[in-house]
Design a protein around this motif. Structure first.
Motif, PDB file in Angstrom:
ATOM      1  N   VAL A 245       0.869  -1.173   0.000  1.00  0.00           N
ATOM      2  CA  VAL A 245       0.000   0.000   0.000  1.00  0.00           C
ATOM      3  C   VAL A 245       0.908   1.227   0.000  1.00  0.00           C
ATOM      4  CG1 VAL A 245      -1.908   1.153   1.138  1.00  0.00           C
ATOM      5  CG2 VAL A 245      -1.621  -1.303   1.397  1.00  0.00           C
ATOM      6  N   ILE A 246       0.714   2.119  -0.975  1.00  0.00           N
ATOM      7  CA  ILE A 246       1.633   3.251  -1.093  1.00  0.00           C
ATOM      8  C   ILE A 246       0.875   4.571  -1.141  1.00  0.00           C
ATOM      9  CG2 ILE A 246       3.475   1.994  -2.252  1.00  0.00           C
ATOM     10  CD1 ILE A 246       2.203   3.686  -4.787  1.00  0.00           C
ATOM     11  N   GLU A 247       1.625   5.652  -0.953  1.00  0.00           N
ATOM     12  CA  GLU A 247       1.057   6.992  -1.076  1.00  0.00           C
ATOM     13  C   GLU A 247       0.900   7.324  -2.547  1.00  0.00           C
ATOM     14  OE1 GLU A 247       3.447   9.840   0.910  1.00  0.00           O
ATOM     15  OE2 GLU A 247       3.045   8.940   2.875  1.00  0.00           O
ATOM     16  N   ARG A 248      -0.075   8.148  -2.844  1.00  0.00           N
ATOM     17  CA  ARG A 248      -0.371   8.362  -4.260  1.00  0.00           C
ATOM     18  C   ARG A 248       0.731   9.120  -4.985  1.00  0.00           C
ATOM     19  NH1 ARG A 248      -5.369  12.465  -4.754  1.00  0.00           N
ATOM     20  NH2 ARG A 248      -4.303  14.076  -3.625  1.00  0.00           N
ATOM     21  N   GLY A 249       1.491   9.953  -4.263  1.00  0.00           N
ATOM     22  CA  GLY A 249       2.521  10.777  -4.909  1.00  0.00           C
ATOM     23  C   GLY A 249       3.580   9.983  -5.648  1.00  0.00           C
ATOM     24  N   VAL A 250       3.900   8.771  -5.166  1.00  0.00           N
ATOM     25  CA  VAL A 250       5.021   8.042  -5.758  1.00  0.00           C
ATOM     26  C   VAL A 250       4.558   6.995  -6.778  1.00  0.00           C
ATOM     27  CG1 VAL A 250       6.492   8.329  -3.751  1.00  0.00           C
ATOM     28  CG2 VAL A 250       5.017   6.332  -3.910  1.00  0.00           C
ATOM     29  N   LEU A 251       3.254   6.963  -7.070  1.00  0.00           N
ATOM     30  CA  LEU A 251       2.726   5.875  -7.905  1.00  0.00           C
ATOM     31  C   LEU A 251       3.487   5.717  -9.221  1.00  0.00           C
ATOM     32  CD1 LEU A 251       0.525   3.693  -8.382  1.00  0.00           C
ATOM     33  CD2 LEU A 251      -0.610   5.402  -9.755  1.00  0.00           C
ATOM     34  N   LEU A 252       3.601   6.818  -9.975  1.00  0.00           N
ATOM     35  CA  LEU A 252       4.216   6.695 -11.302  1.00  0.00           C
ATOM     36  C   LEU A 252       5.672   6.274 -11.188  1.00  0.00           C
ATOM     37  CD1 LEU A 252       2.966   9.321 -13.854  1.00  0.00           C
ATOM     38  CD2 LEU A 252       2.479   6.913 -13.646  1.00  0.00           C
ATOM     39  N   ASP A 253       6.414   6.880 -10.229  1.00  0.00           N
ATOM     40  CA  ASP A 253       7.811   6.490 -10.027  1.00  0.00           C
ATOM     41  C   ASP A 253       7.907   5.005  -9.736  1.00  0.00           C
ATOM     42  OD1 ASP A 253       8.702   9.007 -10.434  1.00  0.00           O
ATOM     43  OD2 ASP A 253       8.724   9.567  -8.305  1.00  0.00           O
ATOM     44  N   LEU A 254       6.998   4.534  -8.896  1.00  0.00           N
ATOM     45  CA  LEU A 254       7.011   3.121  -8.513  1.00  0.00           C
ATOM     46  C   LEU A 254       6.747   2.229  -9.720  1.00  0.00           C
ATOM     47  CD1 LEU A 254       6.992   0.870  -6.352  1.00  0.00           C
ATOM     48  CD2 LEU A 254       4.551   1.223  -6.163  1.00  0.00           C
ATOM     49  N   LEU A 255       5.734   2.599 -10.538  1.00  0.00           N
ATOM     50  CA  LEU A 255       5.400   1.755 -11.690  1.00  0.00           C
ATOM     51  C   LEU A 255       6.554   1.722 -12.686  1.00  0.00           C
ATOM     52  CD1 LEU A 255       1.636   2.563 -12.337  1.00  0.00           C
ATOM     53  CD2 LEU A 255       2.614   0.689 -11.060  1.00  0.00           C
ATOM     54  N   PHE A 256       7.187   2.907 -12.909  1.00  0.00           N
ATOM     55  CA  PHE A 256       8.346   2.925 -13.812  1.00  0.00           C
ATOM     56  C   PHE A 256       9.468   2.055 -13.255  1.00  0.00           C
ATOM     57  CE2 PHE A 256       6.758   6.916 -15.902  1.00  0.00           C
ATOM     58  CZ  PHE A 256       6.796   6.420 -17.187  1.00  0.00           C
ATOM     59  N   PHE A 257       9.663   2.146 -11.942  1.00  0.00           N
ATOM     60  CA  PHE A 257      10.712   1.348 -11.291  1.00  0.00           C
ATOM     61  C   PHE A 257      10.431  -0.148 -11.473  1.00  0.00           C
ATOM     62  CE2 PHE A 257      11.893  -0.758  -7.173  1.00  0.00           C
ATOM     63  CZ  PHE A 257      13.259  -0.786  -7.375  1.00  0.00           C
TER      64      PHE A 257
ATOM     65  N   ILE B  52      -0.505  -3.571  -5.966  1.00  0.00           N
ATOM     66  CA  ILE B  52      -0.224  -2.231  -5.461  1.00  0.00           C
ATOM     67  C   ILE B  52      -1.547  -1.569  -5.128  1.00  0.00           C
ATOM     68  CG2 ILE B  52       0.868  -0.019  -5.975  1.00  0.00           C
ATOM     69  CD1 ILE B  52       2.890  -2.157  -6.203  1.00  0.00           C
ATOM     70  N   LYS B  53      -1.632  -0.960  -3.955  1.00  0.00           N
ATOM     71  CA  LYS B  53      -2.865  -0.274  -3.583  1.00  0.00           C
ATOM     72  C   LYS B  53      -2.563   1.176  -3.269  1.00  0.00           C
ATOM     73  CE  LYS B  53      -5.644  -3.829  -1.453  1.00  0.00           C
ATOM     74  NZ  LYS B  53      -6.323  -4.059  -0.197  1.00  0.00           N
ATOM     75  N   VAL B  54      -3.440   2.047  -3.721  1.00  0.00           N
ATOM     76  CA  VAL B  54      -3.286   3.474  -3.443  1.00  0.00           C
ATOM     77  C   VAL B  54      -4.588   3.973  -2.820  1.00  0.00           C
ATOM     78  CG1 VAL B  54      -2.586   5.680  -4.408  1.00  0.00           C
ATOM     79  CG2 VAL B  54      -1.965   3.580  -5.583  1.00  0.00           C
ATOM     80  N   PRO B  55      -4.590   4.280  -1.524  1.00  0.00           N
ATOM     81  CA  PRO B  55      -5.810   4.804  -0.910  1.00  0.00           C
ATOM     82  C   PRO B  55      -6.033   6.255  -1.329  1.00  0.00           C
ATOM     83  CG  PRO B  55      -4.209   4.038   0.737  1.00  0.00           C
ATOM     84  CD  PRO B  55      -3.505   4.106  -0.557  1.00  0.00           C
ATOM     85  N   LEU B  56      -7.294   6.603  -1.547  1.00  0.00           N
ATOM     86  CA  LEU B  56      -7.626   7.961  -1.980  1.00  0.00           C
ATOM     87  C   LEU B  56      -8.779   8.502  -1.148  1.00  0.00           C
ATOM     88  CD1 LEU B  56      -7.606   7.652  -5.873  1.00  0.00           C
ATOM     89  CD2 LEU B  56      -5.853   8.697  -4.448  1.00  0.00           C
ATOM     90  N   ASP B  57      -8.740   9.812  -0.938  1.00  0.00           N
ATOM     91  CA  ASP B  57      -9.799  10.458  -0.183  1.00  0.00           C
ATOM     92  C   ASP B  57     -10.945  10.818  -1.118  1.00  0.00           C
ATOM     93  OD1 ASP B  57     -11.025  11.514   2.023  1.00  0.00           O
ATOM     94  OD2 ASP B  57     -10.232  13.516   1.651  1.00  0.00           O
ATOM     95  N   GLU B  58     -12.162  10.721  -0.605  1.00  0.00           N
ATOM     96  CA  GLU B  58     -13.328  10.969  -1.449  1.00  0.00           C
ATOM     97  C   GLU B  58     -13.327  12.390  -2.025  1.00  0.00           C
ATOM     98  OE1 GLU B  58     -16.981  10.296   0.577  1.00  0.00           O
ATOM     99  OE2 GLU B  58     -18.189  10.685  -1.196  1.00  0.00           O
ATOM    100  N   ASP B  59     -12.821  13.357  -1.238  1.00  0.00           N
ATOM    101  CA  ASP B  59     -12.875  14.746  -1.681  1.00  0.00           C
ATOM    102  C   ASP B  59     -11.767  15.090  -2.666  1.00  0.00           C
ATOM    103  OD1 ASP B  59     -15.031  15.180   0.017  1.00  0.00           O
ATOM    104  OD2 ASP B  59     -13.666  15.451   1.730  1.00  0.00           O
ATOM    105  N   ASP B  60     -10.820  14.205  -2.819  1.00  0.00           N
ATOM    106  CA  ASP B  60      -9.694  14.509  -3.699  1.00  0.00           C
ATOM    107  C   ASP B  60      -9.380  13.258  -4.513  1.00  0.00           C
ATOM    108  OD1 ASP B  60      -7.648  15.866  -4.851  1.00  0.00           O
ATOM    109  OD2 ASP B  60      -6.220  15.509  -3.223  1.00  0.00           O
ATOM    110  N   LEU B  61     -10.339  12.896  -5.350  1.00  0.00           N
ATOM    111  CA  LEU B  61     -10.297  11.596  -6.012  1.00  0.00           C
ATOM    112  C   LEU B  61      -9.509  11.670  -7.318  1.00  0.00           C
ATOM    113  CD1 LEU B  61     -11.356   9.004  -5.029  1.00  0.00           C
ATOM    114  CD2 LEU B  61     -13.489   9.396  -6.201  1.00  0.00           C
ATOM    115  N   LYS B  62      -8.213  11.872  -7.192  1.00  0.00           N
ATOM    116  CA  LYS B  62      -7.386  12.036  -8.384  1.00  0.00           C
ATOM    117  C   LYS B  62      -6.139  11.178  -8.261  1.00  0.00           C
ATOM    118  CE  LYS B  62      -6.854  16.454  -8.190  1.00  0.00           C
ATOM    119  NZ  LYS B  62      -7.299  17.793  -7.902  1.00  0.00           N
TER     120      LYS B  62
END
Lengths: 163, 401
Positions: A30-42, A87-97
């Motif tokens: 489970v990861i923070e959303r900020g690093v998602l793309l870096d992680l997938l590229f890695f 890989i899981k990325v939790p997201l808040d309902e008010d900021d669903l991006k």
């Protein structure tokens, strides 16, 4: 088997890894959303990880069960190393991006469109961010838990009704 | 392809690109798909595929029924090989509960899933041949499929939507004379496939339409999420049955046929070779299949015998609870995958401990294949869409769910 992958991710993205588990043998990070793309590229480019087949992308709606209501779930496979990871990325309902993973794997294109269509998650940078199973003009996102199962939204007016 | 555009300064006929809507109700778009095409003469410059015409809300429906009641819905995913879906779903739930089906049950599931796969491949090959005008080949393929379906009907009680598997077992054991009737069918199927191959393999018209059409490279196919025969036709040998053998596939001796170029002809050959391998697997299953129970011995999963239900209060209550409340699946999540007719069929299930699934996501192999079709038809003629689309074997029920 893919404990190794989990270890490598923790090593590289230590602070951004929120938790890990292996329910029923499926290794999950489970990861923070900020690093998602870096992680997938890695995961794709590292020679020892070599994830080359994007299997699935879906969303879980934890309506009233969890503080962060939505969770985007990726299932990935490496056919050469024969390991899998979730890989899981939790997201808040008010900021669903979330960043679109289209640049990493073009195969996730339709999966992201489906996630937008049925759950309402926006994928920033997606080249064709439209509904896919429902029609344009459909109101709401039907797989959310607060969308009633018996709600009808006919595309055309029913017989005897005014359009 | 824009260099193909002819300048019209000399007063030539206007040849500006044309937009064409193909489908959703088009004879070759089986399963209601709409393609929006940008054409330069007969060459497809760009294509955009619209799906969703057959969307029934599979996931939403599953969330409101018990774990067992999901089974009939899975029949209607890939409705040409429903048994593969049944097996895939039951294995996913069993993985989440933490039980393993009995030996005999696993063998029967393998036999039925492979029979289903043969039917699936024959339908695809037959239908794409028919769309190219080879109607005889289609009739042969459908005759073979019908024989197989008659056999499955004798086992499951239904011709098309079988719902044969149960969580923790099967609806029924095989009929006593199953192997004998299978042998009769097998002989017919083999001879019909021989005829189909004699008609098509070296047929000039068929080759012209299939060879070097709809090519895709292994690397591109992987990044698009291709699995199954379409990926194997590009030369990559990913097959769940070999890479992560489930049930008893590790005890069977079989090969994974792969193509070279990833064109329509390779996909056709890979499918027919796979039919051969499936027949081989079934043969071995008959040799290895043990006697024994078909259901796990666990009253929390399997319905009690009818006799107990009617004549004992415990049986009645157990039956009532299992039907009304459903099987209680421990909380957790699982991703389980099997090789279905079109590739990796995955189920991602989440349980919160209730009798109903909290989430029942299916990863349909067709979904990834369909988004690849858009680029597989670009640069070829409009008539080439038909065999390319046919060889992908898009099944509407599975793609749109």
């Amino acid at each position: 088997m893919s404990q190794y992958v989990v270890g490598r991710i923790q090593e590289k993205f230590g602070a951004a890894v929120l938790s890990t588990h292996a329910s029923q043998g499926d290794d999950t990070v489970v990861i923070e959303r900020g690093v998602l793309l870096d992680l997938l590229f890695f995961l794709r480019d590292d020679a020892e990880l070599a994830f080359n087949l994007p299997i699935d992308l879906t969303v879980v709606d934890w309506y009233r069960l969890r503080e962060l209501r939505f969770e985007v779930v990726y299932h990935l496979l490496s056919t050469s190393k024969r390991h899998r990871i979730r890989i899981k990325v939790p997201l808040d309902e008010d900021d669903l991006k979330l960043d679109s993973s289209f640049p990493v794997w073009p195969g996730l294109d339709w999966f992201e469109r489906e996630a937008w269509d049925l759950y309402g998650v926006t994928f920033e940078g997606h080249p064709n961010h439209k509904r896919i199973l429902m029609w344009e003009g459909f109101e709401g996102h039907p797989l959310r838990k607060d969308y009633p199962i018996n709600q009808r939204q006919p595309m055309t007016a029913l017989l005897g009704e005014k359009a | 392809m824009s260099e193909l555009l002819i300048e019209t300064e000399d007063g030539d006929l206007d040849s500006a690109p044309m937009n064409l809507q193909m489908g959703p109700s088009h004879p070759a778009m089986h399963g209601t798909i709409k393609m929006r095409l940008k054409l330069d003469g007969e060459i497809v410059q760009r294509s955009d595929i619209e799906v969703g015409y057959l969307h029934r809300g599979f996931e939403k429906s599953c969330e409101s029924v018990t774990w067992t009641q999901v089974l009939p819905y899975t029949d209607r995913l890939n409705y040409v090989s429903p048994l593969c879906n049944n097996v895939g779903y039951c294995m996913a739930v069993e993985k989440l509960i933490g039980v393993t089906a009995t030996e005999r049950c696993q063998y029967i599931r393998t036999i039925m899933a492979e029979t289903s796969r043969i039917g699936d491949h024959l339908t695809c090959v037959g239908a794409s041949a028919m769309e190219l005008g080879a109607f005889t080949a289609f009739l042969y393929a459908i005759e073979a499929r019908e024989e197989l379906w008659r056999l499955t009907e004798a086992v499951t009680g239904a011709r098309l939507t079988h719902s044969y598997c149960r969580i923790g077992g099967l609806k029924d054991d095989l009929p006593l004379d199953f192997e004998a009737s299978y042998r009769v069918v097998e002989k017919k199927v083999r001879s019909l496939i021989y005829d189909i191959r004699a008609l098509l393999d070296t047929n000039r018209i068929f080759l012209d339409r299939m060879k070097d059409i709809g090519c895709i490279s292994a690397e591109r196919a992987l990044s698009l999420g291709f699995t199954g025969p379409c990926l194997r036709s590009t030369g990559h040998d990913y097959d769940v049955r070999k890479y992560a053998p489930y049930m008893i596939y590790d005890r069977l001796d079989f090969e994974v046929p792969v193509g070279v170029k990833g064109d329509n002809y390779d996909r056709y050959l890979v499918r027919l070779e796979e039919v051969d391998q499936s027949l081989r697997m079934i043969d071995q299953c008959f040799k290895q299949i043990p006697a024994g129970p078909i259901n796990v011995d666990d009253g929390r999963l399997v319905l009690p015998a009818k006799d107990e239900v009617y004549h004992s209060i415990e049986g009645t209550i157990a039956h009532f609870k299992l039907i009304m409340d459903g099987i209680k699946v421990p909380p957790g999540e699982v991703y389980s995958y099997t090789e279905a007719g079109n590739g990796e069929l995955g189920f991602y299930l989440i349980s919160t401990g209730e009798g109903r699934p909290y989430k029942c996501r299916v990863r349909p192999p067709c979904w990834a294949l369909m988004q690849g079709v858009a680029e597989m038809v670009e640069g070829y003629q409009i008539a080439d869409i038909v065999p390319t689309f046919g060889s992908i074997n898009m099944i509407g029920g599975e793609c749109d769910r």
